[in-house]
Write a protein that holds these residues in place. Structure first.
Motif, PDB file in Angstrom:
ATOM      1  N   GLY A 131       4.122 -20.276  -9.780  1.00 27.19           N
ATOM      2  CA  GLY A 131       3.973 -21.097  -8.587  1.00 27.19           C
ATOM      3  C   GLY A 131       5.254 -21.857  -8.267  1.00 27.19           C
ATOM      4  N   VAL A 132       5.489 -22.087  -6.995  1.00 21.60           N
ATOM      5  CA  VAL A 132       6.699 -22.778  -6.544  1.00 21.60           C
ATOM      6  C   VAL A 132       6.294 -23.993  -5.723  1.00 21.60           C
ATOM      7  CG1 VAL A 132       8.823 -22.592  -5.223  1.00 21.60           C
ATOM      8  CG2 VAL A 132       7.960 -20.588  -6.459  1.00 21.60           C
ATOM      9  N   SER A 133       6.730 -25.169  -6.126  1.00 25.11           N
ATOM     10  CA  SER A 133       6.407 -26.378  -5.370  1.00 25.11           C
ATOM     11  C   SER A 133       7.258 -26.441  -4.101  1.00 25.11           C
ATOM     12  CB  SER A 133       6.654 -27.625  -6.226  1.00 25.11           C
ATOM     13  OG  SER A 133       8.046 -27.804  -6.454  1.00 25.11           O
ATOM     14  N   ASP A 134       6.839 -27.289  -3.185  1.00 22.59           N
ATOM     15  CA  ASP A 134       7.509 -27.381  -1.884  1.00 22.59           C
ATOM     16  C   ASP A 134       8.974 -27.794  -2.003  1.00 22.59           C
ATOM     17  OD1 ASP A 134       5.181 -26.639  -0.657  1.00 22.59           O
ATOM     18  OD2 ASP A 134       4.551 -28.683  -0.166  1.00 22.59           O
ATOM     19  N   ARG A 135       9.296 -28.543  -3.052  1.00 22.29           N
ATOM     20  CA  ARG A 135      10.680 -29.036  -3.145  1.00 22.29           C
ATOM     21  C   ARG A 135      11.678 -27.920  -3.419  1.00 22.29           C
ATOM     22  NH1 ARG A 135      12.800 -30.765  -8.253  1.00 22.29           N
ATOM     23  NH2 ARG A 135      11.541 -30.089 -10.022  1.00 22.29           N
ATOM     24  N   PHE A 136      11.194 -26.752  -3.885  1.00 22.43           N
ATOM     25  CA  PHE A 136      12.083 -25.619  -4.117  1.00 22.43           C
ATOM     26  C   PHE A 136      12.271 -24.766  -2.860  1.00 22.43           C
ATOM     27  CE2 PHE A 136      10.326 -26.453  -8.380  1.00 22.43           C
ATOM     28  CZ  PHE A 136      11.503 -26.576  -9.099  1.00 22.43           C
ATOM     29  N   GLY A 137      11.401 -24.986  -1.869  1.00 19.36           N
ATOM     30  CA  GLY A 137      11.396 -24.143  -0.682  1.00 19.36           C
ATOM     31  C   GLY A 137      12.716 -24.055   0.067  1.00 19.36           C
TER      32      GLY A 137
END
Length: 325
Positions: A47-53
Motif C-alpha cells: 500500500g502507498v499512502s497519499d504522501r508518496f503520491g
C-alpha cells in the motif's frame, strides 16, 4: 510543487530502482520488468499512502527524460534504412485500430459514443495519456475516463507478459519485434519495457515506433474536438502544440547530434547507463499505477471490445511487418 512534497515518493522510486537492478543481477530477470513488478506489489500489497503520491507521479517525467537520452544510441543511418517502412506501418495500423474501435463500439457493443472514442484513442495512440487528452477535448464524464483508463491499464499489464513470449515462440528478429510492440501495444512505458526485455535493438526500435504513434495525438485530439463540437470548433496550432509529446523533439535532437560523431564512446556509455536508470525509476512508478481495485471495476463489454481490437491489430500488424521488413 515543493521538493519536500516530492521527496518521499522520489525516495521510493530510487529504492525500487536499486532493488530492481539487484533482483535482475541475482535472478537473471529483466530489471525493467522487475521494476514494474516491484511497483505493482508496493501499490497492491504493502500500500502507498497519499504522501508518496506526488513523487511517484513524476515517473512520466523520468520516462520522457530516458527516451531523450536514448536518442544518443540511435543513428540517422539506422532510421533511414527502414524508417519509411515503419512510418507506413504506424499510419496504417493506427488509423485502422482507431476506426475499428469506433465502429465496433457503436455498432456491435452498443457503448456510449464518448466512451468508445476514449477507448479508440487509448488503443490506437498512447494508452492512458491519449484517454486523458481526448477526454478534455470531448467533455467526457469522470466515470467514462476511469472506465477507459482502467481498461487500457489492464491490457498494458497483460501485454507486458504476453508479447515477449510470443516474440520468442515466433523467433522474431529484433527489429521486427520492436516495431510490432511499438505499433500495436498501448502505452509507452510497457512498450519500452518489453522491447528492452527482448534485446537492446528491439528496445530502440520499439521506442522509435511508439514515438511515431505518439506524435499523432495532437491531430487526433483536434479531430475529436471538432467532431463533438459539431464541426464548429476550429483546430488551432496552440492545441496541437499542447498535446504534442515534447520529449520527441529532445530524442530527435540528441539522435542528430550523435549521428555527427561528436560523442565519444565513453560518453555514449554514460548516456546509456543514465537512460537505463531513468527507465528503472519510471517503471517502478508505472507499476505502482496498476491498481487491482480499479481493474476489478472494469466491466466485460469494454474488455471484450479492446481484446477483439488488440488481437486484430496484433495479427494484422505482425503480418504486415513480416512482409515489409
Amino acid at each position: 510543487m515543493t521538493l519536500r512534497r516530492l521527496l518521499p515518493g522520489l525516495s521510493v522510486l530510487c529504492l525500487g530502482a536499486a532493488l530492481a537492478r539487484a533482483v535482475g543481477v541475482a535472478t537473471g530477470l529483466n530489471h525493467l520488468l522487475a521494476a514494474i513488478a516491484l511497483g505493482f506489489v508496493l501499490a497492491n500489497g504493502i500500500g502507498v499512502s497519499d504522501r508518496f503520491g506526488p513523487g511517484l507521479a513524476t515517473h512520466k517525467l523520468w520516462l520522457g527524460a530516458g527516451i531523450v537520452l536514448m536518442g544518443a544510441s540511435v543513428t540517422l543511418d539506422t532510421i533511414l534504412d527502414v524508417g519509411s517502412v515503419v512510418l507506413v506501418v504506424v499510419v496504417l495500423v493506427t488509423a485502422t485500430t482507431l476506426a475499428t474501435v469506433e465502429l465496433l463500439s457503436r455498432n456491435v457493443f452498443g457503448l456510449d459514443d464518448r466512451l468508445g472514442s476514449l477507448l479508440a484513442a487509448g488503443a490506437s495512440i498512447c494508452g492512458v495519456s491519449a484517454v486523458i487528452a481526448v477526454a478534455g477535448a470531448i467533455r467526457a464524464r469522470d466515470d467514462q475516463i476511469v472506465y477507459a483508463a482502467a481498461t487500457v491499464l489492464l491490457f498494458d499489464a497483460v501485454t507486458i507478459v504476453v508479447y515477449p513470449l510470443v516474440g520468442e515462440v515466433l523467433d522474431l528478429s529484433d527489429i521486427a519485434f520492436g516495431v510490432w510492440a511499438g505499433v500495436s501495444m498501448f502505452s509507452t512505458g510497457p512498450v519500452v519495457a518489453v522491447g528492452f526485455d527482448y534485446s537492446e535493438t528491439a528496445g530502440q526500435w520499439a521506442t522509435i515506433t511508439k514515438l511515431s504513434r505518439n506524435v499523432l495525438i495532437g491531430v487526433v485530439v483536434i479531430v475529436y474536438a471538432s467532431y463533438y463540437a459539431g464541426g464548429d470548433e476550429r483546430a488551432s496550432l496552440g492545441t496541437l502544440w499542447n498535446e504534442f509529446p515534447k520529449f520527441v523533439l529532445g530524442f530527435l535532437a540528441l539522435m542528430c547530434l550523435a549521428s555527427t560523431g561528436v560523442l565519444t564512446a565513453t560518453q555514449h556509455q554514460l548516456l546509456e547507463r543514465a537512460y537505463d536508470w531513468l527507465f528503472l525509476l519510471a517503471f517502478v512508478g508505472l507499476g505502482a499505477e496498476i491498481r487491482l481495485a480499479d481493474l476489478r471495476n472494469t466491466g466485460p463489454t469494454p474488455l471484450l471490445l479492446i481484446l477483439t481490437t488488440l488481437v486484430l491489430a496484433s495479427l494484422g500488424s505482425l503480418a504486415l511487418i513480416l512482409v515489409l521488413l
